[in-house]
Design an enzyme around this catalytic site. Structure first.
Site, PDB file in Angstrom:
ATOM      1  N   ARG A  46       0.828  -1.208   0.000  1.00 19.44           N
ATOM      2  CA  ARG A  46       0.000   0.000   0.000  1.00 19.44           C
ATOM      3  C   ARG A  46       0.867   1.265   0.000  1.00 19.44           C
ATOM      4  NH1 ARG A  46      -5.135   0.298   3.582  1.00 19.44           N
ATOM      5  NH2 ARG A  46      -4.071  -1.406   4.607  1.00 19.44           N
ATOM      6  N   ASP A  88      -4.050  -0.709  -2.939  1.00 18.83           N
ATOM      7  CA  ASP A  88      -4.745  -1.067  -1.712  1.00 18.83           C
ATOM      8  C   ASP A  88      -5.513  -2.366  -2.005  1.00 18.83           C
ATOM      9  OD1 ASP A  88      -6.543  -1.371   0.294  1.00 18.83           O
ATOM     10  OD2 ASP A  88      -7.124   0.753   0.395  1.00 18.83           O
ATOM     11  N   HIS A 178       5.272 -24.023   7.738  1.00 18.27           N
ATOM     12  CA  HIS A 178       6.698 -23.905   7.425  1.00 18.27           C
ATOM     13  C   HIS A 178       7.543 -24.961   8.145  1.00 18.27           C
ATOM     14  CE1 HIS A 178       6.934 -21.524  11.171  1.00 18.27           C
ATOM     15  NE2 HIS A 178       8.225 -21.728  11.152  1.00 18.27           N
ATOM     16  N   HIS A 240       1.884 -26.771  13.741  1.00 17.10           N
ATOM     17  CA  HIS A 240       3.238 -27.326  13.622  1.00 17.10           C
ATOM     18  C   HIS A 240       3.433 -28.609  14.446  1.00 17.10           C
ATOM     19  CE1 HIS A 240       3.734 -23.511  11.801  1.00 17.10           C
ATOM     20  NE2 HIS A 240       3.966 -22.811  12.887  1.00 17.10           N
ATOM     21  N   LYS A 340       5.808 -19.659  25.100  1.00 20.33           N
ATOM     22  CA  LYS A 340       6.641 -18.463  24.875  1.00 20.33           C
ATOM     23  C   LYS A 340       7.323 -18.132  26.188  1.00 20.33           C
ATOM     24  CE  LYS A 340       4.835 -17.105  20.750  1.00 20.33           C
ATOM     25  NZ  LYS A 340       5.645 -17.246  19.554  1.00 20.33           N
TER      26      LYS A 340
END
Ligand code: BG6
Length: 493
Positions: A46, A88, A178, A240, A340
């Protein structure tokens, strides 16, 4: 499979994923001379940048990752592939001009659209691409790469799939996870199916339990908005970690082709015993990090992070126990955890074998022996270790644990980022490392009862200090002898 020239169109090209993964991966493929002649990369953004500004930005992205390996001459070649398309993505105009640009003869008509955008935008973007005939495969193939999260729960994933299949047929869809592009993850398949010694032992007769741990020392950085609505179960476990589980436990596929591989993965997911609502507390646990220390530095608790409501009960740690009800695995618990701000960053699959009988050692000093473990280090250490009990040298009969190590990479062999492999597979049309919709659907079925229970229990969440191994959740274990394995070096309990 040969890679054909293609035009990569990246939606969200100025965003974080493109910056830290996609652009560096495409550059590295160019360095390795794996991008076919004529491959171009169209970045949609954008920001009111011109081509020159985009080239400067792209150079920064690549340099930040390549560091000392950055090569000006290769970047010059790479930059000739780059094109900035300002627009956009919520406006029809953006697609009309895009169609015009892509129609020019310098762009290959094999086009891969990479949707690195918010899931809420997937539908509208696909609809406008379709309105502009950009999915029509008259003069080349058209493929769409979709980043996770694929839905928010089972219902929303099914709704998204209905929308996608309105515009595309399954062969055009590349759902990315991934983790499947990581070298060590692919090595799990080679380890299991290219070595004959372990296969006879890889079952309920010899294996006590399996653990999969993914821990991170980082917090949520600037992803507060996304993370608070997702939580650890959706963010890591549903995707994952369940994928890792399928690779460790599936039956040998008849070949490496996409359908054979994915058929076997789906069979595992379908064989996982559903968790009834009343068993959620016995089979799943959640926690949230409080303030603490990481590498000696004080860090904030989750509730003090940017964009997190002060009463949030979103989990930053999730663990669960599953059973696979098939002939190979019946009765073997599978423990999975992710978090985390934990003590260390690591992804490991740990397989604990049954205890041998101690009878042979009666009347000796040997009181306790560790069981054999097979440890598959996914990251940061990429290795396969088999732990064995051996005699300690000396006059006494004492034992210790020694490990047979096979590291994945020699020190002179380069690490390849998962995205390099996956972006190349899209060019080759190889979907074996991408998810089929039924995999996604069954993975949601497994976690949905937990998500639903946690969604209504919003008064309390256990906490753990940042920098620790997470909350106390040993109630998940079936036996007293089972415990979370947090290290790749022998542990004695
Ligand atoms: C992403 C999650 O899919 O995977 C992140 O959204 C997580 O929260 C990341 O940090 C982990 O990936 P990797 O490759 O760094 O282990």
């Amino acid at each position: 499979m040969n890679a054909e020239p293609c035009t990569y169109v990246i939606f969200g090209a100025t965003g974080n994923l493109s910056r830290i993964k996609l652009m560096p991966a495409l550059y590295h493929l160019d360095v390795a001379e794996r991008l076919p002649e004529g491959t171009r990369i169209v970045a949609i953004g954008r920001r009111p940048w011109d081509q020159q500004k985009w080239l400067e930005e792209a150079k920064d992205m690549v340099q930040a990752k390549a560091k000392d390996d950055f090569d000006d001459t290769v970047f010059q070649r790479f930059s000739e592939r780059l094109h900035y398309h300002q627009g956009d993505i919520s406006q029809a105009q953006c697609y009309a001009t895009l169609a015009e640009t892509l129609g020019k003869k310098e762009f290959s008509q094999n086009i891969a659209f990479y949707l690195s955008i918010s899931p809420a935008d997937f539908g509208p973007v696909m609809s406008m691409l379709s309105d502009n005939h950009l999915f029509t495969e008259d003069s080349g193939w058209r493929r769409v790469i979709i980043e996770k999260p694929f839905g928010y729960d089972l219902d929303s994933a099914q709704a998204l799939q209905r929308r996608i299949s309105h515009y595309l047929h399954e062969e055009q869809v590349y759902r990315i996870d991934h983790y499947l592009g990581k070298g060590m993850v692919q090595n799990v398949l080679v380890f299991r199916f290219a070595n004959v010694m372990l296969e006879p032992l890889w079952n309920r007769n010899y294996i006590d339990h399996i653990q999969i741990t993914h821990s991170e020392s980082i917090g949520i950085d600037s992803r507060g908005d996304y993370y608070n609505s997702a939580g650890a179960l959706r963010d890591m476990l549903q995707s994952h970690l369940l994928q890792l589980l399928t690779l460790v436990t599936m039956e040998p596929p008849v070949s490496m082709d996409a359908e054979s591989l994915r058929d076997e993965k789906v069979k595992v997911l379908k064989s996982i015993r559903p968790i009834p609502k009343e068993a959620v507390h016995a089979q799943a646990f959640r926690g949230q990090y409080a303030k603490g220390h990481i590498n000696g530095e004080k860090v904030n608790g989750y509730l003090e992070e940017t964009n997190i409501p002060p009463n949030s009960t979103t989990e930053t740690y999730a663990s669960m126990k599953l059973y696979i009800d098939n002939w190979r695995w019946r009765g073997v618990p599978i423990y999975m955890r992710t978090g985390k701000r934990m003590a260390q960053a690591q992804s490991t699959i740990s397989i604990c074998f049954r205890h041998p009988p101690l009878q042979f050692f009666r009347d000796t000093n040997v009181q306790c022996m560790n069981p054999n473990w097979v440890l598959l280090g996914i990251q940061p250490e990429e290795c396969i270790r088999i732990e064995m009990t051996v005699k300690e040298p000396g006059l006494e009969m004492n034992t210790r644990t020694s490990s047979l190590d096979a590291s994945f990479r020699n020190s002179d062999e380069k690490a390849i980022d998962a995205y390099e492999d996956l972006l190349l597979d899209v060019l080759k049309g190889d979907r074996s490392l991408f998810l089929r919709f039924d995999e996604v659907e069954h993975a949601w079925r497994i976690v949905d009862p937990i998500l639903q229970t946690w969604a209504i229990e919003r008064d309390f969440i256990a906490t753990y200090p940042a920098g620790s191994w997470g909350p106390e959740d040993s109630r998940l274990f079936d036996k007293e002898s089972q415990f979370w394995r947090s290290s790749l070096t022998p542990e004695c309990k």
